[in-house]
Design a protein around this motif. Structure first.
Motif: not given
Length: 270
Positions: A234-246
């Motif tokens: 799921e996180l692979r679709t996120r743009p770089p440098g945008n870490p997910p919140e808890l």
């Protein structure tokens, strides 16, 4: 020494192994000893367990074949050394099964699994009188959780056991307090010891609940891996440098559990 069997399929397998181990056979197979292939035997056992957990009949058939190969391989090495053959291994197993099931092949009776265990243990004691301790015969190489559970089961035969699961449940709470005290002291050796006692108590609880602790932890680890891999995807679709919140990670975790339930995978306990 009888080196053949009455089964043509097994005879063929034995002949193939003998050919591989012949002077003009396979260089790799010829170099192997009991010691050099024992690690692979352990790997094959785990692969059989994985096939069972995957509920894959085809994989289980293949992995059981690989496991049988190691039984035959060790038997072939022993036959070459003049010790024993696979036929003798099979004959010994047949005699043991008959001897340890007198309620089926003899005059004894057994109304339930507990009575069967009594016959089995009595037969083992008669076969191996040199064993003085309850723990004799339990391999030290067993995984720690499985070994702990076997030790506890043996000790229970002496009466060293709780009458219900309330005992180990209370012991877990007691050991957890001692872990906290050890952490407060900052003593690494004591922390390790107290953690060991806590894990040992958890294994005891599993035993009282008729759960195999090794299998339970293995299943939990597999579920954890599956959940984390889902989150990775799921996180692979996120743009770089945008870490997910808890909070987002927790949401993804719950979604992975829901998907597992839809697919028929047992839900995680956490």
């Amino acid at each position: 020494m009888n080196a053949s069997s009455s089964d043509p399929v097994i005879d063929r397998l034995n002949a193939i192994l003998a050919r591989l181990r012949a002077p003009d056979g396979c260089p790799w197979d010829r170099e192997q000893t009991h010691q050099t292939i024992k690690g692979q035997l352990l790997e094959e056992c785990y692969e059989v367990l994985e096939a069972i957990d995957r509920n894959s009949t085809q994989d289980l058939k293949e992995e059981l074949g690989d496991l049988l190969l190691h039984v035959l391989f060790h038997s072939q090495i022993a036959r070459e050394q003049g010790n024993f053959s696979f036929t003798e291994v099979a004959e010994g197993l047949s005699e043991k099964l008959i001897r340890r099931h007198p309620h089926v092949f003899g005059e004894a009776s057994a109304k339930n699994a507990e009575e069967v265990t009594v016959h089995w243990e009595r037969s083992k004691r008669e076969e191996k009188p040199e064993r003085k301790s309850l723990f004799d015969g339990i391999p030290r190489e067993l995984p720690a959780l499985l070994r702990a559970q076997k030790y506890q089961s043996k000790a229970a035969k002496l009466g060293l056991d709780w009458k219900s699961w309330d005992g180990p449940k209370a012991k877990i709470a007691e050991e957890l307090v001692e872990v906290k005290e050890a952490v407060a002291q900052g003593d690494p050796k004591r922390i390790e010891e107290e953690m060991g006692d806590l894990l040992f108590a958890v294994v005891n609880l599993a035993r009282h609940l008729r759960i195999n602790a090794e299998c339970a932890l293995s299943g939990a680890a597999a579920r954890f891996r599956s959940r984390v891999q889902f989150i990775e995807e799921e996180l692979r679709t996120r743009p770089p440098g945008n870490p997910p919140e808890l909070a987002e990670l927790e949401l993804l975790w719950e979604r992975s559990k829901a998907l597992a339930q839809e697919r028929g995978t047992p839900p995680d306990v956490s």
